[in-house]
Design a protein around this motif. Structure first.
Motif, PDB file in Angstrom:
ATOM      1  N   PHE A  25       0.834  -1.197   0.000  1.00  0.00           N
ATOM      2  CA  PHE A  25       0.000   0.000   0.000  1.00  0.00           C
ATOM      3  C   PHE A  25       0.871   1.250   0.000  1.00  0.00           C
ATOM      4  O   PHE A  25       1.978   1.257   0.529  1.00  0.00           O
ATOM      5  CB  PHE A  25      -0.885   0.047   1.259  1.00  0.00           C
TER       6      PHE A  25
ATOM      7  N   TYR B 214       0.193   5.305   1.215  1.00  0.00           N
ATOM      8  CA  TYR B 214      -0.665   6.307   1.839  1.00  0.00           C
ATOM      9  C   TYR B 214       0.042   7.656   1.782  1.00  0.00           C
ATOM     10  O   TYR B 214       1.275   7.726   1.799  1.00  0.00           O
ATOM     11  CB  TYR B 214      -0.954   5.968   3.299  1.00  0.00           C
TER      12      TYR B 214
ATOM     13  N   GLN C 146       0.102  11.609   3.606  1.00  0.00           N
ATOM     14  CA  GLN C 146      -0.304  12.384   4.781  1.00  0.00           C
ATOM     15  C   GLN C 146       0.018  13.847   4.534  1.00  0.00           C
ATOM     16  O   GLN C 146       1.182  14.228   4.418  1.00  0.00           O
ATOM     17  CB  GLN C 146       0.422  11.883   6.023  1.00  0.00           C
TER      18      GLN C 146
ATOM     19  N   ASN D   9      -1.143  17.981   9.301  1.00  0.00           N
ATOM     20  CA  ASN D   9      -2.264  17.982  10.252  1.00  0.00           C
ATOM     21  C   ASN D   9      -3.470  17.198   9.739  1.00  0.00           C
ATOM     22  O   ASN D   9      -4.603  17.482  10.141  1.00  0.00           O
ATOM     23  CB  ASN D   9      -2.676  19.417  10.594  1.00  0.00           C
ATOM     24  N   ARG D  10      -3.208  16.242   8.889  1.00  0.00           N
ATOM     25  CA  ARG D  10      -4.291  15.409   8.379  1.00  0.00           C
ATOM     26  C   ARG D  10      -3.982  13.940   8.633  1.00  0.00           C
ATOM     27  O   ARG D  10      -2.872  13.554   8.974  1.00  0.00           O
ATOM     28  CB  ARG D  10      -4.453  15.638   6.866  1.00  0.00           C
ATOM     29  N   GLY D  11      -4.984  13.111   8.434  1.00  0.00           N
ATOM     30  CA  GLY D  11      -4.791  11.672   8.562  1.00  0.00           C
ATOM     31  C   GLY D  11      -4.142  11.076   7.332  1.00  0.00           C
ATOM     32  O   GLY D  11      -3.694  11.776   6.427  1.00  0.00           O
ATOM     33  N   LEU D  12      -4.081   9.765   7.327  1.00  0.00           N
ATOM     34  CA  LEU D  12      -3.484   9.032   6.202  1.00  0.00           C
ATOM     35  C   LEU D  12      -4.546   8.783   5.135  1.00  0.00           C
ATOM     36  O   LEU D  12      -5.605   8.238   5.424  1.00  0.00           O
ATOM     37  CB  LEU D  12      -2.934   7.695   6.690  1.00  0.00           C
TER      38      LEU D  12
ATOM     39  N   PHE E  11      -5.477   6.888   1.625  1.00  0.00           N
ATOM     40  CA  PHE E  11      -5.114   5.766   0.783  1.00  0.00           C
ATOM     41  C   PHE E  11      -4.893   6.246  -0.648  1.00  0.00           C
ATOM     42  O   PHE E  11      -5.703   6.987  -1.199  1.00  0.00           O
ATOM     43  CB  PHE E  11      -6.232   4.722   0.842  1.00  0.00           C
TER      44      PHE E  11
ATOM     45  N   LEU F 115       3.820  13.943   2.936  1.00  0.00           N
ATOM     46  CA  LEU F 115       4.579  12.818   3.483  1.00  0.00           C
ATOM     47  C   LEU F 115       3.960  11.528   2.958  1.00  0.00           C
ATOM     48  O   LEU F 115       2.740  11.335   3.064  1.00  0.00           O
ATOM     49  CB  LEU F 115       4.514  12.872   5.009  1.00  0.00           C
TER      50      LEU F 115
ATOM     51  N   PHE G  68       3.844   7.341   2.822  1.00  0.00           N
ATOM     52  CA  PHE G  68       4.170   6.131   3.565  1.00  0.00           C
ATOM     53  C   PHE G  68       3.865   4.904   2.721  1.00  0.00           C
ATOM     54  O   PHE G  68       2.763   4.765   2.181  1.00  0.00           O
ATOM     55  CB  PHE G  68       3.339   6.038   4.849  1.00  0.00           C
TER      56      PHE G  68
ATOM     57  N   LEU H  85      -1.184  -3.384   9.233  1.00  0.00           N
ATOM     58  CA  LEU H  85      -0.253  -2.804   8.288  1.00  0.00           C
ATOM     59  C   LEU H  85       1.048  -2.481   9.000  1.00  0.00           C
ATOM     60  O   LEU H  85       1.043  -2.011  10.133  1.00  0.00           O
ATOM     61  CB  LEU H  85      -0.829  -1.524   7.698  1.00  0.00           C
TER      62      LEU H  85
ATOM     63  N   PHE I 104       4.267  -0.097   8.544  1.00  0.00           N
ATOM     64  CA  PHE I 104       4.605   1.091   7.774  1.00  0.00           C
ATOM     65  C   PHE I 104       6.101   1.333   7.701  1.00  0.00           C
ATOM     66  O   PHE I 104       6.854   0.999   8.625  1.00  0.00           O
ATOM     67  CB  PHE I 104       3.962   2.327   8.418  1.00  0.00           C
ATOM     68  N   GLY I 105       6.508   1.959   6.602  1.00  0.00           N
ATOM     69  CA  GLY I 105       7.840   2.513   6.508  1.00  0.00           C
ATOM     70  C   GLY I 105       7.926   3.819   7.270  1.00  0.00           C
ATOM     71  O   GLY I 105       6.943   4.299   7.839  1.00  0.00           O
ATOM     72  N   THR I 106       9.104   4.399   7.272  1.00  0.00           N
ATOM     73  CA  THR I 106       9.356   5.617   8.053  1.00  0.00           C
ATOM     74  C   THR I 106       8.892   6.878   7.348  1.00  0.00           C
ATOM     75  O   THR I 106       8.911   7.950   7.936  1.00  0.00           O
ATOM     76  CB  THR I 106      10.849   5.747   8.364  1.00  0.00           C
TER      77      THR I 106
END
Lengths: 113, 113
Positions: free
Chosen positions: A34, A36, A38, A41-44, A46, A88, A90, A101, A103-105
């Motif tokens: 996957f 994602y 970001q 100040n928001r969510g992830l 898809f 950003l 991910f 899931l 996640f990577g950094t």
């Protein structure tokens, strides 16, 4: 054990140029992959996923990613970057039978006008 | 388009206090998750929940954490006695049966003082 590597903390690209955000993974069994995004100040949100089938998957906002089993990679690409793509990103993986899931950094993409 | 919602968006608490973070998953989804993201770090899995019970949890999810689906719409994460290191963004996610894609809420930023 699952792992995801995003080797670049930061990617800068000029507006209109193609962009690539790299991801490699390690997982038991067949991977579910996957991307994602970001925004501040928001969510992830898809973007796209690979489960099975065609190695090239297309997602939201003109993004695509190519699954490469031999290189265990799932790089995110876009032919022509927009300033609004700055965010950003991910990469995440899920192994067969797993719930969560991993996640990577994250890679911070900056598109320069 | 249906979205996962979370309340509150921000919470400040004193160390040792209990907090409850609330989530409303997408209505026809049956799998629910909590993740957290410590500032500047990657997103980490906490717990998954299905059919009114925990299906998987990480080593982060120790005895001070609990989850509950108190009614047909809410999904909560309780931290019984907060520590400074619990300060993070907490994300709720959900996915429907038959789909591997998890949809994330906007997050609750928790600050423990």
């Amino acid at each position: 054990a699952q792992s995801v590597a995003q080797p670049e903390d930061q990617v800068n690209v000029a507006e209109g140029n193609p962009l690539t955000v790299k991801c490699t993974y390690s997982v038991s069994g067949n991977p579910y992959l996957f991307w994602y995004v970001q925004y501040p100040n928001r969510g992830l949100q898809f973007l796209l996923k690979y489960i099975t089938g065609d190695n090239l998957v297309k997602g939201s906002y003109g993004f695509e990613a190519e699954f490469n089993k031999s290189q265990t990679s799932f790089h995110l690409k876009k032919p022509s970057a927009l300033v609004s793509d700055s965010a950003l990103y991910f990469c995440a993986v899920k192994g067969t039978g797993a719930n969560n899931l991993f996640f990577g950094t994250g890679t911070r993409l900056t598109v320069i006008p | 388009e249906p979205e996962v919602t979370q309340t509150p968006s921000h919470q400040v608490t004193q160390m040792g206090q209990e907090v409850i973070l609330r989530c409303v998953p997408i209505s026809n989804h049956l799998y629910f998750y909590w993740y957290r993201q410590i500032l500047g770090q990657k997103v980490e899995f906490l717990v998954s929940f299905y059919n009114n019970e925990i299906s998987e949890k990480s080593e982060i999810f120790d005895d001070q954490f609990s989850v509950e689906r108190p009614d047909g719409s809410n999904f909560t994460l309780k931290i019984r006695s907060t520590k400074l290191e619990d300060s993070a963004m907490y994300f709720c996610a959900s996915n429907p049966t038959g789909s591997e894609t998890q949809y994330f809420g906007p997050g609750t930023r928790l600050l423990v003082l």
